[in-house]
Design a protein around this motif. Structure first.
Motif, PDB file in Angstrom:
ATOM      1  N   ILE A  25       5.585   1.783  -3.024  1.00  0.00           N
ATOM      2  CA  ILE A  25       5.576   2.547  -1.767  1.00  0.00           C
ATOM      3  C   ILE A  25       4.144   2.743  -1.293  1.00  0.00           C
ATOM      4  CG2 ILE A  25       6.175   4.765  -0.713  1.00  0.00           C
ATOM      5  CD1 ILE A  25       8.487   4.952  -2.747  1.00  0.00           C
ATOM      6  N   LEU A  26       3.246   3.043  -2.233  1.00  0.00           N
ATOM      7  CA  LEU A  26       1.828   3.231  -1.902  1.00  0.00           C
ATOM      8  C   LEU A  26       1.248   1.981  -1.244  1.00  0.00           C
ATOM      9  CD1 LEU A  26      -0.813   4.932  -2.139  1.00  0.00           C
ATOM     10  CD2 LEU A  26      -1.130   3.897  -4.399  1.00  0.00           C
ATOM     11  N   LEU A  27       1.565   0.813  -1.824  1.00  0.00           N
ATOM     12  CA  LEU A  27       1.040  -0.443  -1.264  1.00  0.00           C
ATOM     13  C   LEU A  27       1.557  -0.654   0.158  1.00  0.00           C
ATOM     14  CD1 LEU A  27       1.385  -2.755  -4.405  1.00  0.00           C
ATOM     15  CD2 LEU A  27      -0.745  -1.982  -3.348  1.00  0.00           C
ATOM     16  N   PHE A  28       2.836  -0.360   0.394  1.00  0.00           N
ATOM     17  CA  PHE A  28       3.399  -0.545   1.730  1.00  0.00           C
ATOM     18  C   PHE A  28       2.729   0.396   2.742  1.00  0.00           C
ATOM     19  CE2 PHE A  28       6.545   0.751   4.949  1.00  0.00           C
ATOM     20  CZ  PHE A  28       6.730  -0.479   5.566  1.00  0.00           C
ATOM     21  N   VAL A  29       2.555   1.655   2.338  1.00  0.00           N
ATOM     22  CA  VAL A  29       1.913   2.621   3.245  1.00  0.00           C
ATOM     23  C   VAL A  29       0.472   2.211   3.534  1.00  0.00           C
ATOM     24  CG1 VAL A  29       1.228   5.043   3.501  1.00  0.00           C
ATOM     25  CG2 VAL A  29       3.442   4.483   2.493  1.00  0.00           C
ATOM     26  N   LEU A  30      -0.211   1.686   2.513  1.00  0.00           N
ATOM     27  CA  LEU A  30      -1.600   1.240   2.718  1.00  0.00           C
ATOM     28  C   LEU A  30      -1.663   0.042   3.669  1.00  0.00           C
ATOM     29  CD1 LEU A  30      -2.972   1.633  -0.924  1.00  0.00           C
ATOM     30  CD2 LEU A  30      -3.674   2.942   1.091  1.00  0.00           C
ATOM     31  N   VAL A  31      -0.670  -0.854   3.588  1.00  0.00           N
ATOM     32  CA  VAL A  31      -0.624  -1.968   4.551  1.00  0.00           C
ATOM     33  C   VAL A  31      -0.461  -1.413   5.963  1.00  0.00           C
ATOM     34  CG1 VAL A  31       0.808  -3.902   5.332  1.00  0.00           C
ATOM     35  CG2 VAL A  31       0.234  -3.694   2.918  1.00  0.00           C
ATOM     36  N   CYS A  32       0.417  -0.397   6.084  1.00  0.00           N
ATOM     37  CA  CYS A  32       0.602   0.234   7.399  1.00  0.00           C
ATOM     38  C   CYS A  32      -0.700   0.890   7.877  1.00  0.00           C
ATOM     39  CB  CYS A  32       1.715   1.284   7.341  1.00  0.00           C
ATOM     40  SG  CYS A  32       3.352   0.577   7.091  1.00  0.00           S
ATOM     41  N   GLU A  33      -1.453   1.504   6.954  1.00  0.00           N
ATOM     42  CA  GLU A  33      -2.719   2.134   7.323  1.00  0.00           C
ATOM     43  C   GLU A  33      -3.730   1.097   7.788  1.00  0.00           C
ATOM     44  OE1 GLU A  33      -5.680   5.612   5.616  1.00  0.00           O
ATOM     45  OE2 GLU A  33      -4.856   4.160   4.193  1.00  0.00           O
ATOM     46  N   ILE A  34      -3.775  -0.037   7.078  1.00  0.00           N
ATOM     47  CA  ILE A  34      -4.682  -1.120   7.502  1.00  0.00           C
ATOM     48  C   ILE A  34      -4.296  -1.589   8.905  1.00  0.00           C
ATOM     49  CG2 ILE A  34      -5.393  -3.490   7.024  1.00  0.00           C
ATOM     50  CD1 ILE A  34      -4.935  -2.856   4.009  1.00  0.00           C
TER      51      ILE A  34
END
Length: 1504
Positions: free
Chosen positions: A80-89
């Motif tokens: 989930i963290l990786l997905f949210v970080l992709v969204c942040e990028i």
């Protein structure tokens, strides 16, 4: 444009720190970089420098050992963290696009955070698998720092009034929460493992399965990423390309997946339903409830995964719709920033965007589409895997439960045809697999309503009222689809029934092929099989028709037809001892008998049987029984055929249903100072000791000869050698290819009847039990072998060991050796006692015995014949082994059967495994004919062309509608129609294309189904005719199971599997090609990215195909021993229970079940491995196609309709790729069936044509029965030595000729020569002036009669068994039965001549079957009758009567009697003595007896 972390120098707001550094957005972003940099620097030396020295200390499966608490939660939170970080990028990049300068701080910290998150999970994985929890301190510090920095940033956003409308605020809050949760997980690890702040760390042992290095199925133990992507399978699948997969490579099942574990779960769930009175509920419902309770939890997990996959599946169409909408001209304008955004930019130096602006970016939608696809495919494959794994576990549990039920079946259920071996094998092989597939399909039942409801809601949102019309159509078609599915289910059910009946008839045909050829009845039985095949094909046509007219090929769900079979079939049969529960370890101690037997403490009596016993609910089979079996003595049971001798043994063993009375076994014996003491109380039948039992019909295991004799006992060489010598088996063993390590095949297929009988007796002799039961062990043995076995085995070996022996026999000459004799008549005890007692009490019976024995009333003085081995059996064995090798040489293309030799060498194997069998594919397609094959190919091509045309026309229509709307907006029209746009022309073309597409779909479906049916019909017809016309050499050298497999599994594959696979393969291939073509047409740049993806796909399919083929074959080959074990158990039930070996056989069942299940699980994991990779490649194709299409549309003005078309096709590519590879692998395996059948089609048939036609042969030939044999030499094959050499003889009409000789001298070959069953390469036989070589085979064999040694009966009526041609009248049939001494028996049966005979004649005794075969020969009334040891299983009294009847009823006919017992031919007109294929003596019997050096005279002396 220059790059800077906080933007260019002109952007003063980014560097404004007047309100403090924490109020500067750029500084807040820089602050969040600190923990990520810390983690990257601190973990680098540990990960890449110091790891090698530590990993060598670990000696377990450290890639699978899950040590730390919260393992799965950590992986889920990290994903989930990786997905949210992709969204942040992505949010940072999109936000940066709204400003004049580029601000790295908007997305670079998120990029570092993404790298740190990946590093954290890799670092954790390495620490966990190497068990160094102290190194987790670095992660603890990282989570604290990340949580603090993100929380500060989130607090400042809140302070400045940034709220939920701004996407960055939501992302920051979510990240803060995730870092906090990960910190909590880390603290939980500290508390669980106590590696910090505690004096004594917790010691953790690895899972029990991983301590066993034999467990190689690691799916339950690997981490979440490896579980979801099946990464652990990489090494396994790539290694399969270098070395074939076998059971050693796949190892053992984990404990939780073993059949015993799952059986215990199921039993516990079943026991929970026990009623208060203690009785278990009956019927299907309790079974379903038990299944739900035992296996419902993983099924719910599978359904949950499926729900999530289906919901994510709607993201694809929504994203494509958004992309098409936002790249259209009307949506390309960028909205100016709002006042609030300008204010925040001034305060924090950052531009905030809303979620609407974020999702308005087409590239963002493309990335979200890619992410949704990855997640959706992962959840879908996880759902499939969990469902199939649960189904496989369930299958193992159900198979074990069925086996335990079989162990308690009453023998009468089998003998009376209430339950056959075929039914039990169907239950195990088909119904349990249907249950597995039910569990696989179960998530679909729950998912389909959700898909329909959500789909209709979304369509209504997008299309408005038009969507409701579509929903109405679905609702209207639902009953139609249900009707079609019901009809499909009925069609498949009837197909299964007809298929089972066809297999039953084919089995009988193959088992009795020798008799059918000798009687020229092949065409009758072949016609019966063809009639059943026509019914089966009619049912298959109905199935094909309903499949074609359905909009989608609906396979009838297994749960529609399973409801009764599992509930009733194994539960309705009679329980042998009616236990209340089926405990695993103590079945023998749980039975409840109706009566308690009294204690037996007579020191001389071993068994006492009193009462009435029956097999069925009718009158008792054994009436008024009152016998005793003395300890340590030889008891013989004698009587006429069908009087109940075998039943008496089985009653003593507790196999019969007891109407009244008791069976009493004495207690455990203690031998002290030579005195027999009686200890304690009687053991009831359930507690009796092991009994060494040799049944009348030999029962052998499909294993080595030595294991058949030792039978689970340790090998004691001296005892083994003694037993082998007593049973005269050493010469047989010397001939076998691997000696006593040779696998003797299904039911001892490579052995003769006598060899099978002696191995069965040897097993009983080898055991160390106190009691030995021998049921007619001499029936298949000649006099020399019988004498040797009696003297060395029974009188010497068993008597020396003081064992209690009960011997059923027709050999009355052995009666003087008996310590106790029981004489039976018509199911009752005629008399019992010693021979002297019977002489005194029953002088008439004694005189009758004396007459039958052809001896004076004195002890036997017998001349033992030196030759104690059946030479003919050895020759047959040599011929079998030699011919098998010859067959392999001739038919190189034919795939080896299960019983064949090992593979030649590894290089050849690897070469064959990597090639696709194109030749077999050509054979299959060419069988379709010249009309259907072009129709099939053209219809497929046209259908897919029209499908693409329909989609292209829709895209073209959509583009024009959008363009018309934009034009209407420019010209201020209220709608496109007002500006002159018309839908009518587009609608007309679309309707025409749709109608043609529907017609072509129907044509294609019909063409595929009818092609499959045509091929199935042609191949089966050719196979049946070739097999029936094949020479006997094929049946002697090929195991029956191998031939039967061609008609069962291979034919089923060709009937039902290959057409579906071929259609699916062609469809998925053409769809894949058309999809790639459409995407390349829309965005030609896609071809550049396609090349590397194609290379990856090639290697994936290359490795998968080999592994999949190996695993499918392994699954099939592990199922064969499982089914064989079930059939062996059913056939040897009485023997197993007599030996008390139930637990040993249950243990073997668990081994076979686990071996089959581990192969199935690996195959399932391999399929998921392929599908996940193909789905991910498909997702990459979608991403590339989306980005290329968006770019092409924005800069080259590509129409939005074509963009939507390209993306829609890209979305389906993964499915097409996946199914293309799967079906290619399946087709490769399935074409093996065509290859094997094609190998049999190359068999040269017998020469049925003669120089004379049937019309040229006189109608009454042969009228006289004169036989002239001139210089005859015959052999079984051109590669073998002659078995008869230069034989000359002249037999006058009406003469009775007896032929005798040592075993293997060529007597049976002599009889077969009359029927041209052997190769007469020299000389000729002339019957009534006609050379038989000139006659058509059918004519020759139909004019002669023969009675074989092995009795063969077919299922059907008695009338059919006596006269399949239906030429004889009832009076002729009754006359034949009267001659055969069977008229009284048949008269008592319900229906008389129309009474039913069960499969193999199991409802009649062995002797009665032999008498029916005699009657069958009498019905034909030909001038020449040949009797080949036709009275082996008949008691001497009946045999004596028959001899007289034959001499009188056939007074005017020529009778050739081949005898092992020479006293049967003493009344013959002439006797021929054969030795080693040559006629040694040829004269009247009285003349030969007078000669002192006569060989015949020595035979007569030995036979006394």
């Amino acid at each position: 444009m220059s790059l800077a972390f906080c933007g260019s120098e002109n952007n003063s707001a980014a560097y404004n720190v007047d309100h403090g550094v924490l109020n500067n957005g750029c500084f807040l972003d820089a602050l969040t970089v600190v923990p990520h940099v810390f983690l990257l620097f601190i973990t680098f030396p540990i990960l890449f420098v110091g790891w090698g020295s530590q990993s060598s200390k670990v000696h377990i499966h450290h890639s699978t050992w899950l040590h730390f608490p919260g393992h799965n939660l950590r992986w889920i939170l990290t994903f989930i963290l990786l997905f949210v970080l992709v969204c942040e990028i992505a949010e940072g990049i999109v936000s940066d696009g709204f400003t004049q300068s580029h601000n790295l701080h908007l997305y670079m910290p998120a990029g570092l955070a993404f790298m740190a998150a990946i590093t954290s999970i890799v670092y954790y994985h390495n620490i966990e698998t190497s068990n160094f929890p102290k190194l987790l301190t670095a992660l603890l510090i990282y989570w604290i720092l990340a949580f603090v920095t993100k929380t500060i940033k989130f607090a400042k956003y809140t302070e400045h009034g940034v709220g939920l409308r701004q996407l960055r605020f939501c992302i920051t809050g979510l990240l803060s929460l995730l870092y906090g949760l990960l910190l909590a997980v880390e603290i939980n690890v500290i508390l669980g493992r106590r590696y910090m702040c505690f004096a004594h760390p917790t010691e953790v042992k690895p899972p029990e399965d991983l301590q066993d290095l034999g467990v190689r199925f690691l799916q339950p133990f690997v981490n979440l990423l490896s579980k979801s992507t099946y990464w652990w399978m990489n090494t396994f699948i790539t290694s399969a390309h270098r070395r074939p997969i076998d059971l050693k490579i796949i190892g053992r099942l984990p404990i939780a997946m073993r059949a015993l574990t799952n059986y215990l779960h199921l039993r516990e769930a079943f026991e929970a339903q026990r009623k208060p009175q203690g009785a278990l509920p009956h019927g299907p419902k309790p079974i379903w409830r038990a299944l739900r309770q035992a296996f419902g939890r993983p099924l719910i997990l599978s359904i949950t995964f499926r729900f999530m996959a289906d919901l994510l599946g709607f993201a694809g169409p929504l994203c494509i719709s958004g992309i098409v909408h936002h790249i259209s001209k009307e949506n390309r304008t960028i909205q100016p920033p709002t006042f609030f955004q300008i204010l925040n930019m001034r305060l924090l130096g950052i531009y905030f965007i809303s979620s609407e602006e974020f999702l308005a970016n087409a590239y963002v939608l493309a990335v979200l589409l890619f992410s949704a696809l990855l997640l959706q495919r992962t959840f879908l494959q996880a759902s499939y895997y969990v469902a199939i794994e649960t189904g496989i576990n369930l299958r193992g549990a159900i198979q074990t439960k069925i086996y335990n039920k079989i162990m308690r079946l009453c023998t009468s259920n089998m003998s009376m045809g209430e339950m056959t071996v075929g039914q039990i094998c169907n239950l195990v092989a088909i119904d349990t697999n249907q249950l597995t597939w039910f569990f696989f399909l179960c998530p679909n039942l729950w998912a389909m309503p959700v898909q329909i409801v959500v789909g209709v809601i979304l369509l209504y949102y997008l299309l408005g009222i038009s969507a409701l019309i579509g929903a109405t159509v679905i609702a209207v078609l639902a009953p139609v689809q249900y009707f079609v599915a019901t009809k499909l289910s009925q069609a498949q059910k009837s197909t299964l029934e007809y298929s089972s009946e066809r297999l039953k008839k084919t089995n009988e045909l193959l088992r009795g092929i020798k008799l059918l050829k000798l009687y020229a009845w092949e065409h009758i039985f072949c016609q019966n099989v063809e009639e059943m095949r026509d019914k089966e094909l009619t049912s298959l046509k109905a199935f094909a028709l309903y499949t074609s007219i359905s909009s989608k090929s609906i396979s009838p769900h297994p749960f529609l037809k399973l409801n009764i079979r599992l509930g009733n079939c194994p539960l309705k049969v009679v329980n042998r001892k009616r236990p209340d529960r089926d405990e695993w370890k103590s079945y023998g101690l749980q039975e409840d008998h109706e009566e308690e037997a009294f204690g037996l403490c007579d020191e001389d009596i071993c068994i006492k049987v009193i009462g009435y016993f029956t097999w069925t609910d009718g009158p008792p089979t054994l009436a008024n029984i009152d016998i005793k079996i003395p300890f340590g003595q030889l008891t013989m049971i004698v009587g006429q055929v069908g009087c109940g001798k075998s039943s008496l043994l089985l009653a003593a063993l507790g196999e019969m249903q007891k109407l009244s009375g008791s069976v009493n076994w004495n207690s455990v014996l203690l031998f002290m100072a030579g005195k027999l003491l009686c200890n304690a109380v009687l053991l009831l039948d359930r507690k009796r000791g092991s009994v060494a039992y040799a049944s009348q019909k030999p029962w052998l295991l499909n294993t080595t000869l030595v294991e058949n004799i030792t039978f689970e006992m340790p090998l004691i060489k001296q005892r083994y050698k003694t037993v082998i010598e007593a049973c005269s088996l050493q010469p047989d063993i010397d001939i076998l290819p691997q000696g006593d390590q040779t696998e003797i095949g299904d039911r001892g297929i490579i052995l003769s009847g006598g060899q099978r009988q002696r191995i069965s007796v040897a097993r009983a002799l080898y055991q160390t039990t106190n009691v030995v039961f021998l049921d007619d062990p001499f029936s298949a043995l000649d006099i020399h072998l019988s004498d040797h076995l009696m003297q060395e085995g029974i009188l010497k070996l068993l008597r020396e060991e003081k064992r209690t022996v009960v011997l059923v026999t027709h050999k009355l000459q052995y009666l003087p050796h008996a310590d106790w004799i029981i004489a039976m008549k018509d199911g009752t005890i005629q008399t019992e006692g010693t021979l002297k007692d019977i002489q005194n009490t029953e002088p008439e019976l004694f005189e009758q015995w004396k007459t039958l024995m052809h001896r004076q009333d004195q002890e036997f003085e017998k001349e033992m014949v030196a030759e104690s081995m059946s030479t003919l059996e050895r020759k047959n064995l040599r011929r079998t082994m030699y011919s098998r090798e010859a067959l392999k040489t001739e038919d190189e293309d034919e795939e080896e059967s299960v019983e064949s030799e090992d593979e030649d060498n590894l290089s050849q194997v690897m070469r064959h495994r990597t090639t696709i069998p194109w030749r077999s594919c050509g054979t299959y397609l060419s069988s379709a004919g010249l009309i259907l094959l072009p129709l099939l190919l053209l219809s497929q091509l046209f259908k897919h062309s029209f499908m693409v045309a329909i989609d292209y026309w829709l895209a073209h229509w959509t583009s024009h509608v959008i363009a018309a709307k934009i034009e209407a907006t420019g010209r201020n029209c209220t709608s496109a129609q007002e500006c002159g746009f018309s839908h009518s022309s587009y609608l007309l073309v679309f309707s025409v294309l749709c109608c043609l597409g529907i017609i072509l779909c129907l044509v294609t479906s019909v063409a595929v189904e009818w092609t499959g049916l045509r091929v199935a019909k042609e191949l089966h017809r050719s196979l049946l005719s070739n097999i029936v016309l094949a020479p006997m050499r094929l049946f002697e050298t090929t195991p029956l199971g191998s031939l039967l497999n061609r008609f069962s599994s291979d034919t089923n594959t060709i009937d039902q599997h290959i057409p579906a696979t071929l259609e699916c393969l062609s469809r998925s291939t053409l769809l894949c090609v058309s999809a790639m073509g459409v995407i390349s047409y829309v965005t030609p740049v896609f071809l550049i990215a396609l090349f590397p993806l194609a290379i990856i796909c090639y290697f994936i399919q290359k490795y998968f195909r080999v592994a999949s083929k190996d695993l499918q074959q392994l699954e099939d080959t592990t199922q064969l021993p499982l089914l064989a074990h079930f059939s062996e158990t059913v056939e040897g039930l009485t023997t197993i229970r007599a030996f008390r070996y139930e637990d040993r056989f249950r243990k073997r069942l668990l081994e076979f079940t686990d071996a089959n299940n581990i192969a199935s699980l690996f195959l399932t994991a391999a399929n998921r491995w392929l599908e996940v990779r193909m789905e991910y490649i498909g997702a990459c194709i979608v991403l590339i196609a989306a980005v290329a299409s968006i770019t092409n549309s924005l800069y080259n003005h590509l129409s939005s309709g074509l963009v939507g078309l390209g993306l829609t096709y890209a979305l389906m590519v993964s499915n097409y790729l996946n199914w293309m590879v799967r079906n290619l692998a399946d087709m490769e395996v399935q074409l093996g069936s065509v290859k094997r059948i094609n190998g049999l089609l190359k068999t040269e048939p017998e020469s049925y044509e003669g120089l004379l036609t049937a019309s040229q042969v006189p109608d009454g030939w042969p009228q006289q029965g004169e036989i002239q044999i001139q210089n005859l030499s015959v052999r079984y094959d051109s590669t073998l030595k002659p078995v008869l050499k230069h034989v000359n003889a002249h037999i006058n009409p009406g003469e009775k000729i007896g032929i005798c000789g040592r075993t293997g001298s060529g007597k049976s070959s002599f009889s077969l020569a009359f029927f041209r069953m052997v190769d007469a390469f020299e000389g000729r036989i002339i019957i009534d002036g006609i050379d038989i070589a000139k006659l058509p085979l059918q004519t020759l064999r139909s004019r002669l009669s023969i009675i074989l040694q092995d009795p063969i009966l077919f299922s059907g009526t008695i009338r059919f068994n006596l006269d399949p041609e239906m030429k004889a009248t009832d009076s002729m049939l009754w006359e034949a039965l009267e001659i055969a001494q069977l008229k009284p028996v048949v008269k008592t049966l319900p229906g008389g001549l129309d009474a039913m005979v069960t499969e193999g004649g199991e409802n009649f005794s062995q002797g009665q079957r032999q008498l029916f075969c005699l009657a069958r020969a009498f019905v034909r009334k030909s001038s020449i009758l040949i009797m080949d040891e036709a009275t082996a299983s008949i008691d001497m009294a009946t045999e004596s009567i028959l001899q007289k009847v034959v001499m009188t009823a056939f007074a005017d006919r020529t009778v050739v009697i081949i005898a092992h017992r020479v006293h049967t031919i003493l009344n013959a007109d002439l006797v021929i003595v054969i030795k080693r294929g040559l006629i040694l003596e040829y004269d009247k019997p009285e003349v030969l007896l007078e000669r002192e050096d006569s060989v015949f005279a020595s035979f007569v002396q030995a036979d006394k």
